[in-house]
Design a protein around this motif. Sequence first.
Motif, PDB file in Angstrom:
ATOM      1  N   TYR A  70       0.808  -1.219   0.000  1.00  0.00           N
ATOM      2  CA  TYR A  70       0.000   0.000   0.000  1.00  0.00           C
ATOM      3  C   TYR A  70       0.847   1.278   0.000  1.00  0.00           C
ATOM      4  CZ  TYR A  70      -4.036  -2.902   0.810  1.00  0.00           C
ATOM      5  OH  TYR A  70      -5.011  -3.851   0.676  1.00  0.00           O
ATOM      6  N   TYR A  73      -0.155   3.713  -2.671  1.00  0.00           N
ATOM      7  CA  TYR A  73      -1.422   4.376  -2.353  1.00  0.00           C
ATOM      8  C   TYR A  73      -1.201   5.512  -1.348  1.00  0.00           C
ATOM      9  CZ  TYR A  73      -3.744   0.609  -4.807  1.00  0.00           C
ATOM     10  OH  TYR A  73      -4.150  -0.269  -5.774  1.00  0.00           O
ATOM     11  N   ARG A 117       4.905   1.496  -8.437  1.00  0.00           N
ATOM     12  CA  ARG A 117       3.724   1.354  -9.299  1.00  0.00           C
ATOM     13  C   ARG A 117       3.269  -0.084  -9.460  1.00  0.00           C
ATOM     14  NH1 ARG A 117       7.993   2.849 -12.268  1.00  0.00           N
ATOM     15  NH2 ARG A 117       8.689   1.482 -13.953  1.00  0.00           N
ATOM     16  N   LEU A 120       0.235  -0.906  -7.497  1.00  0.00           N
ATOM     17  CA  LEU A 120      -1.041  -0.448  -8.038  1.00  0.00           C
ATOM     18  C   LEU A 120      -1.615  -1.476  -9.009  1.00  0.00           C
ATOM     19  CD1 LEU A 120      -0.043   3.255  -8.719  1.00  0.00           C
ATOM     20  CD2 LEU A 120      -1.318   2.361  -6.761  1.00  0.00           C
ATOM     21  N   ARG A 123      -3.200  -4.769  -7.501  1.00  0.00           N
ATOM     22  CA  ARG A 123      -4.494  -4.649  -6.808  1.00  0.00           C
ATOM     23  C   ARG A 123      -5.672  -4.732  -7.766  1.00  0.00           C
ATOM     24  NH1 ARG A 123      -3.360  -5.949  -2.222  1.00  0.00           N
ATOM     25  NH2 ARG A 123      -1.781  -4.769  -1.148  1.00  0.00           N
TER      26      ARG A 123
END
Length: 125
Positions: A70, A73, A117, A120, A123
């Motif tokens: 995470y 994020y 990245r 990302l 997910r």
Amino acid sequence: MPATSTRRGLGDRALRLLLATVFVVAAGMKLTASDFEVQNFARFGYASWFMYAVGFTQLLGAGLLWIRGYVAYGAIVLAALMAGGVASHLRAGDPVVMAAPALGLLVLLVGLAVNRRDELSSRRG
């Protein structure tokens, strides 16, 4: 090869520690309604509740910087806040130098998000 990987890992952790520390301190100033933050948010024309929302969001972003999978994020959340900070300073007519710290943090956060990245894309369903 392992030495480069180790250095990269240490650099990544050092950057995340620096960023998390900056944002935890900044959140603390907002959540305790320091005079500096209250005056700035009023000068920018924002309601007082927004200062607390930003503070909580800073804590959330700083926490995400330490949760495996995470980090990107957290960097994106904090980068969005810093983009808003830069825009707020410029909209208020502040000299560019007053927006420089937020801009510097924005650059570091975008770099961290780009570096992470792969989190990302992993997910996506």
